[in-house]
Design a protein around this motif. Structure first.
Motif, short mmCIF file in Angstrom:
data_model
loop_
_atom_site.label_atom_id
_atom_site.label_comp_id
_atom_site.label_asym_id
_atom_site.label_seq_id
_atom_site.Cartn_x
_atom_site.Cartn_y
_atom_site.Cartn_z
N GLU A 1 34.06 70.46 16.67
CA GLU A 1 34.77 70.29 18.18
C GLU A 1 35.05 68.81 18.35
O GLU A 1 34.26 67.90 18.01
N THR A 2 36.29 68.59 19.01
CA THR A 2 36.66 67.23 19.20
C THR A 2 36.32 66.92 20.76
O THR A 2 36.90 67.81 21.57
N ILE A 3 35.65 65.75 21.27
CA ILE A 3 35.46 65.57 22.60
C ILE A 3 35.99 64.39 22.87
O ILE A 3 35.92 63.53 21.83
N ALA A 4 36.31 64.11 24.07
CA ALA A 4 36.86 62.61 24.50
C ALA A 4 36.11 62.26 26.01
O ALA A 4 35.81 63.31 26.75
N PHE A 5 35.60 61.02 26.06
CA PHE A 5 35.22 60.61 27.51
C PHE A 5 35.72 59.13 27.75
O PHE A 5 36.10 58.43 26.87
N ARG A 6 35.45 58.86 28.94
CA ARG A 6 35.95 57.43 29.39
C ARG A 6 34.74 56.75 29.88
O ARG A 6 33.82 57.23 30.48
N MET A 7 34.44 55.43 29.66
CA MET A 7 33.72 54.57 30.12
C MET A 7 34.41 53.30 30.62
O MET A 7 35.48 53.44 30.58
N GLN A 8 33.65 52.44 31.06
CA GLN A 8 34.15 51.38 31.89
C GLN A 8 33.61 49.99 31.32
O GLN A 8 32.47 49.77 31.38
N LEU A 9 34.44 49.08 30.65
CA LEU A 9 33.89 47.91 30.14
C LEU A 9 33.87 46.63 31.45
O LEU A 9 34.97 47.00 32.23
N ASP A 10 33.23 45.97 31.42
CA ASP A 10 33.36 44.88 32.42
C ASP A 10 34.53 43.89 31.96
O ASP A 10 34.75 43.41 30.87
N PRO A 11 35.13 43.23 32.94
CA PRO A 11 36.43 42.43 32.66
C PRO A 11 35.73 41.40 31.85
O PRO A 11 34.78 40.68 32.06
N GLU B 1 33.05 40.63 23.04
CA GLU B 1 31.53 41.09 22.89
C GLU B 1 31.44 42.48 22.51
O GLU B 1 30.61 42.56 21.88
N TYR B 2 32.06 43.19 23.31
CA TYR B 2 31.83 44.81 22.78
C TYR B 2 32.40 45.00 21.55
O TYR B 2 31.64 45.69 20.66
N GLU B 3 33.51 44.24 21.18
CA GLU B 3 34.00 44.83 19.80
C GLU B 3 32.85 43.86 18.54
O GLU B 3 32.76 44.71 17.80
N ARG B 4 32.40 42.83 18.88
CA ARG B 4 31.46 42.36 17.98
C ARG B 4 30.12 43.13 17.99
O ARG B 4 29.64 43.42 16.88
N ARG B 5 29.61 43.51 19.08
CA ARG B 5 28.52 44.57 19.18
C ARG B 5 28.71 45.54 18.23
O ARG B 5 27.70 46.27 17.55
N HIS B 6 29.92 46.09 18.22
CA HIS B 6 30.25 47.31 17.55
C HIS B 6 30.50 47.15 16.24
O HIS B 6 30.08 48.03 15.40
N ARG B 7 30.94 46.09 15.99
CA ARG B 7 31.14 45.58 14.34
C ARG B 7 29.90 45.69 13.87
O ARG B 7 29.49 46.10 12.47
N GLU B 8 28.93 45.34 14.57
CA GLU B 8 27.46 44.91 14.09
C GLU B 8 26.80 46.09 14.35
O GLU B 8 25.24 45.96 14.65
N ILE B 9 27.20 47.24 14.84
CA ILE B 9 26.36 48.43 15.25
C ILE B 9 24.98 48.48 14.12
O ILE B 9 25.09 48.55 12.85
N TRP B 10 23.94 48.95 14.81
CA TRP B 10 22.79 48.95 13.76
C TRP B 10 22.91 50.26 13.13
O TRP B 10 22.99 51.33 13.49
N PRO B 11 22.47 49.99 11.70
CA PRO B 11 22.55 51.29 10.83
C PRO B 11 21.69 52.60 11.48
O PRO B 11 21.96 53.70 11.18
N GLU B 12 20.29 52.15 12.01
CA GLU B 12 19.52 53.21 12.58
C GLU B 12 20.38 54.07 13.65
O GLU B 12 20.41 55.31 13.80
N LEU B 13 21.26 53.32 14.36
CA LEU B 13 21.98 54.08 15.46
C LEU B 13 23.07 54.89 14.83
O LEU B 13 23.25 56.14 15.20
N TRP C 1 21.56 51.31 24.45
CA TRP C 1 22.28 51.61 25.79
C TRP C 1 21.65 50.05 26.82
O TRP C 1 22.27 49.55 27.41
N ASP C 2 20.26 49.98 26.49
CA ASP C 2 19.85 48.39 27.10
C ASP C 2 20.51 47.38 26.80
O ASP C 2 20.89 46.50 27.41
N TYR C 3 20.88 47.35 25.33
CA TYR C 3 21.72 46.14 24.82
C TYR C 3 22.98 46.01 25.21
O TYR C 3 23.73 45.08 25.52
N MET C 4 23.72 47.17 25.56
CA MET C 4 24.94 47.20 26.29
C MET C 4 25.13 47.20 27.69
O MET C 4 26.39 46.75 28.19
N ALA C 5 24.23 47.12 28.42
CA ALA C 5 24.13 47.24 29.82
C ALA C 5 24.85 45.93 30.46
O ALA C 5 25.32 46.14 31.64
#
Length: 104
Positions: free
Chosen positions: A2-12, A17-29, A77-81
């Protein structure tokens, strides 16, 4: 599958920073997401509104419902908040998107 989609909101101003954190996504996650049946996970940004659009595939027997109970998910989630809209428990605010067209 199944394919699902959702929307979230990034702070201006937080795109880099969002891209950097996702490039370095934790292997455990990443492993936890895959084990829950998630694959082909993509996130797009609407730069004019700072809306994030996430699309993912999940197996029919997925266990995404259990992800919020995992310590690694809570830690992420705490890291991204500090760079996106969340609820009082740091869970990203998500709005499900309704599929209206699919070209195969």
């Amino acid at each position: 599958m199944e394919t699902i989609a959702f929307r979230m909101q990034l702070d201006p101003g937080k795109r880099d920073e969002y891209e950097r954190r996702h490039r370095e996504i934790w292997p455990e996650l990443a492993s936890a997401l895959r084990e829950a049946g998630v694959s082909n996970y993509r996130i797009f940004l609407d730069e004019s509104t700072h809306a994030l659009f996430a699309i993912l595939d999940r197996r029919d027997d997925h266990t995404m419902n259990a992800l919020p109970d995992l310590p690694i998910m809570r830690k992420w989630w705490d890291y991204m908040a500090d760079i996106m809209r969340t609820d009082s428990h740091n869970v990203p605010l998500q709005e499900a998107l309704v599929p209206v067209f699919h070209l195969r």
